[in-house]
Design a protein around this motif. Structure first.
Motif, mmCIF file in Angstrom:
data_model
loop_
_atom_site.group_PDB
_atom_site.id
_atom_site.type_symbol
_atom_site.label_atom_id
_atom_site.label_comp_id
_atom_site.label_asym_id
_atom_site.label_seq_id
_atom_site.Cartn_x
_atom_site.Cartn_y
_atom_site.Cartn_z
ATOM 1 N N VAL A 153 -5.020 -5.639 6.088
ATOM 2 C CA VAL A 153 -5.081 -4.395 6.848
ATOM 3 C C VAL A 153 -4.119 -4.455 8.017
ATOM 4 O O VAL A 153 -3.729 -5.523 8.465
ATOM 5 N N CYS A 154 -3.721 -3.263 8.478
ATOM 6 C CA CYS A 154 -2.886 -3.155 9.667
ATOM 7 C C CYS A 154 -3.400 -1.938 10.425
ATOM 8 O O CYS A 154 -4.253 -1.213 9.927
ATOM 9 N N CYS A 172 1.873 1.958 4.116
ATOM 10 C CA CYS A 172 2.182 0.884 5.062
ATOM 11 C C CYS A 172 2.602 -0.325 4.240
ATOM 12 O O CYS A 172 2.579 -0.292 3.019
ATOM 13 N N CYS A 175 -3.416 1.367 8.182
ATOM 14 C CA CYS A 175 -4.355 1.627 7.082
ATOM 15 C C CYS A 175 -5.803 1.467 7.523
ATOM 16 O O CYS A 175 -6.699 1.687 6.719
ATOM 17 N N CYS A 179 1.177 -3.333 4.068
ATOM 18 C CA CYS A 179 0.123 -4.304 3.728
ATOM 19 C C CYS A 179 0.126 -4.586 2.225
ATOM 20 O O CYS A 179 0.438 -3.714 1.430
ATOM 21 N N LYS A 185 0.820 -1.202 0.000
ATOM 22 C CA LYS A 185 0.000 0.000 0.000
ATOM 23 C C LYS A 185 0.864 1.266 0.000
ATOM 24 O O LYS A 185 2.085 1.189 0.074
#
Ligand SMILES: [Zn+2]
Lengths: 476, 354
Positions: free
Chosen positions: A40-41, A26, A44, A28, A23
């Motif tokens: 996702v993290c 980040c 994000c 991901c 992304k």
């Protein structure tokens, strides 16, 4: 839409998802098609405490997009914040480029020679997706796409006809997918198109009231949407019964009607401001050159090479050069087996057919090009016939087998041993006395039937040319 | 090391609540350790507790930020005054972008060290005002403070605004009595302007940073609502305190439409002018009673008991360390209030002044 009195003026805003691994801010995965909220993290999905770190690859793809569309590349680009509340936007703001975008002032040339000028290209993050569940009357949020890098390509209002829009989109798709910037799949949403449209009397300087069409997700729908909306403008101007309103309109392709999305428009002041949490990105000439050198051959140059230098038919060249994936396979196979016409025939004939049988789209074909070339070579050298070749090719495509070993193990090598063939033909002739009689009575049609029977008997391994010759000899 | 450190509740420790002093985050459990936490633990420094700040550090924003002392607000602003001397932590880490904490600290007889912007990682710090967010150090003894600073500062790839060359060791230069005070040509007293610029920039950035708290994904959500808009407004109305609401509304106002040029962009220009006007040249520090100069310009500063603030050039924490030694050694020229008279002055280093 055709009217001598009026002229349609259109500009395009195209969102394209960049082909990065991760992304924009980040680490991901940015891949399409994961389970909801798999990629996702905390960063994000909007949790506090995770400073944005810019994905350098996304900036490079942004620069590449500018290079393939003849843009000026910014020396310094900034990221800015666009504020609005919506549940699919995890931080309550979108990080985009408003004050200093990565590219400005480019163009795409149409076949007519007309330039569609590009105002700017900017990098921004995508939002998530809302999923409405009618059964529970709940709305769920999927943040997989949140913060996936996009570029928005903003053209000037240079379009006058729907055909120009379609040609521009197709050209952009080729340019971007070839350079590996995006896969540009409208159905999957990796390429999205908003159209600003207005209508004015021919010869007028001033632009008419403009509406923005959103949610158009196929090339076909674009033509229909433009036609409908332009006619709606003309009708409104002609009847004068109501005023045209500057607004955002959605397109419903099922009913073929555009509809007002005015509600959302009312609150639209995005309170843009420079993002103080991301340092400006400096782009020097060395970096631009490095990106330029990493770009593959553009589609139109590839087409030139295929037709002019390799002497392939225009039709074949157009199909192969029009797909980044097929081009890659073509070039890869050509490196191992340098008969361009054979390679192109095998791609357009056998490979596409075999892929279609397995429900693999052209762009998703993934094959070891060296093994593919080996199949072509074996067929060319007469080691296998084309039918067997197609079968082997399917095995290479699906199971990545080694073609030579596979042919050996399954004893698929071409049978041109006269003794073996003659015995097979003898068997066929004795089993099909009726057909033999018909042939003798002058029917040529049954000849191919008999050839087929011999091929069947030899499990498709016979050399068709030898079968033909021997069969004629033995019948006559 | 025998030091123990207390963290402001905006600094994340994995598995512990990180509230930033807000009801909005009362149930928010930190998913990671902040970089400063990782570094302190690696250095064997004990983290002995957490203290609530004013909500998102906003309490000092709308008071007389220019010269007065902090008198209101919750959390750490009064933490020092209320805590008995013997129970005070030796070192507290916090994000004091308004200067409010540093003023409360020096009133309570403590020191405050503000590091250069971009030298202490903000990974795991709940953000308030990105252009000024910076973890700083309240300490009883500046020597301890600078020791902790050496541990927590230094490049971190997880924070995009880190200075790549941020130094980690601060060797004080020879100073002690070799400073003399000289009135630098600072043209005028900017402090009134500073305050307004601070309020505009901080509320714009804070209003933006807290827009992630919408009651959808985490944080406080109102019990009853009829639609999406009400979910937003009720959750935020019920969970944010007055200072934060004031900042949210002010921030939205200064960015809205033409106001962007009228307020926000003008404040940005003034900030740039202030930065550009700060030429240290032969001077080592600027002495004032104004902690926000260093916040606006991203410069390191040292606040000492009595209220003086020494602001040094970027990455010159070594100068501040030297100043702190001089102050402790009783160098009156560095502490005498009469010399300052409310104006900004700069200290000349005799060696370079020749
Ligand atoms: Zn992520």
């Amino acid at each position: 839409m055709s009217s001598d009195k009026y002229e349609v003026v259109m500009g395009l805003e195209i969102h394209v998802e960049l082909s990065t691994e991760s992304k924009l801010f980040c680490s991901c995965s940015a891949k399409f098609g994961a389970e909801p909220n798999e990629n996702v993290c905390p960063a994000c999905c909007g949790m506090p405490g995770f400073p944005a770190v810019v994905n350098k690859r996304a900036v490079e793809l942004g620069i590449a997009a500018g290079l393939v569309t003849n843009c000026e590349i910014a020396k310094v680009m900034t990221f800015d914040k666009k504020n609005y509340f919506y549940p699919d936007l995890p931080t309550g703001h979108q990080i985009t480029q408003f004050f200093a975008p990565v590219c400005t002032n480019g163009y795409v040339e149409l076949d007519s020679g007309k330039h569609i000028t590009i105002k700017q290209i900017h990098i921004e993050e995508d939002a998530g997706k809302l999923v409405h569940e009618p059964r529970t009357r709940k709305t769920l949020v999927d943040f997989n796409r949140a913060s996936v890098p996009l570029i928005e390509i903003v053209s000037n209002p240079d379009f006058r006809f729907a055909d120009e829009v379609n040609e521009y989109l197709e050209k952009l798709r080729l340019l971007l997918s070839f350079a590996g910037i995006s896969d540009c799949k409208m159905q999957e949403g990796s390429m999205r198109c908003d159209i600003n449209i207005s209508v004015r009397e021919v010869g007028a300087d001033k632009l008419g009231t403009r509406t923005e069409l959103k949610n158009i997700n196929s090339l076909k729908a674009i033509g229909r949407a433009i036609e409908y909306e332009a006619q709606r403008h003309i009708d409104t101007l002609e009847t004068g019964s109501e005023k045209l309103v500057q607004e955002t309109r959605g397109w419903d392709d099922d009913t073929g009607v555009s509809y007002s999305m005015r509600e959302k428009e009312e609150a639209a002041d995005y309170r843009y401001f420079p993002n103080p949490e991301i340092l400006p990105v400096y782009i020097d000439d060395a970096w631009i050159e490095a990106v330029r050198n990493s770009l593959p051959e553009p589609a139109h140059e590839k087409f030139e090479r295929m037709t002019a230098r390799l002497g392939l038919p225009e039709y074949d060249s157009k199909i192969i050069s029009g797909s980044q994936n097929l081009s890659r396979i073509f070039d890869g196979a050509l490196e191992c087996f340098d008969k361009a016409k054979d390679v192109s025939n095998w791609i357009l004939g056998e490979l596409l057919a075999v892929a279609k049988d397995s429900d693999i789209a052209d762009d998703d074909i993934s094959i070891d090009t060296a093994k593919f070339a080996a199949v072509i070579r074996l067929s060319h050298e007469g080691k296998i016939n084309r039918t067997v070749g197609k079968k082997v090719l399917a095995e290479v495509l699906i199971n990545d087998v080694d073609p030579e070993a596979y042919i050996e193990e399954n004893s698929l090598g071409m049978v041109s041993d006269t003794g073996l063939l003659e015995s097979a033909i003898r068997d066929v002739l004795s089993e099909n006395e009726k057909s033999v009689a018909e042939y003798k009575a002058g029917s040529q049609k049954v000849f191919s039937f008999l050839v087929g029977q011999v091929m069947k008997k030899t499990a498709g391994k016979a050399d068709p040319k030898s079968v033909n010759e021997l069969l004629r000899k033995m019948l006559d | 090391m025998g030091l123990s450190v207390v963290l402001e509740s905006s600094i994340m420790q994995k598995g512990l609540p990180a509230t930033a002093g807000s009801k909005m985050l009362e149930n928010f459990i930190a998913p990671v350790d902040a970089t400063v936490v990782t570094r302190l633990e690696a250095a064997g420094v004990k983290i002995s507790g957490r203290v609530d700040t004013s909500e998102f550090g906003a309490a000092g924003l709308f008071e007389d930020a220019a010269g007065g002392t902090a008198t209101q607000g919750d959390g750490s602003l009064v933490f020092f005054a209320k805590t008995a001397q013997e129970n005070r932590p030796l070192v507290l880490l916090c994000n004091d972008y308004t200067g409010g904490v540093s003023r409360a600290a020096v009133d309570a007889g403590l020191y405050y060290i503000q590091p250069s912007y971009g030298t202490v990682s903000r990974y795991g710090l709940i953000p308030s005002v990105g252009s000024m967010d910076q973890i700083g150090i309240v300490c009883e003894n500046p020597e301890d403070g600078f020791e902790i600073l050496e541990i927590i500062s230094g490049y971190d790839a997880k924070d995009g605004v880190m200075l790549p060359n941020s130094s980690k060791t601060y060797e004080p230069q020879e100073v002690s009595s070799s400073f003399e005070i000289d009135i630098a040509d600072m043209k005028s007293d900017y402090s009134g302007v500073y305050k307004q610029v601070m309020q505009i920039l901080c509320s714009a950035e804070l209003s933006n940073n807290i827009s992630r708290y919408d009651g959808i994904k985490f944080g406080y959500r109102a019990k009853e609502y009829k639609d999406l808009n009400e979910l937003y407004t009720k959750s935020r109305t019920e969970a944010f305190g007055e200072d934060v609401k004031l900042a949210a509304v002010t921030g939205a106002m200064v960015l809205y439409g033409d106001n962007y040029e009228r307020y926000y962009n003008k404040a940005m220009c003034i900030r740039r002018l202030i930065k550009e006007s700060l030429e240290f040249g032969e001077y080592d520090v600027i002495v004032s009673k104004c902690p926000i100069l260093s916040r606006l310009c991203g410069l390191p500063s040292l606040s000492v008991p009595g209220g003086r603030v020494y602001t040094a050039d970027a990455l010159r924490e070594d100068v501040l360390k030297a100043v702190s030694k001089s102050v402790i050694n009783g160098n009156t020229s560095l502490t005498d209030d009469k010399e300052l008279g409310g104006k900004i002055k700069a200290i000349r280093n005799q060696k370079s002044g020749e």
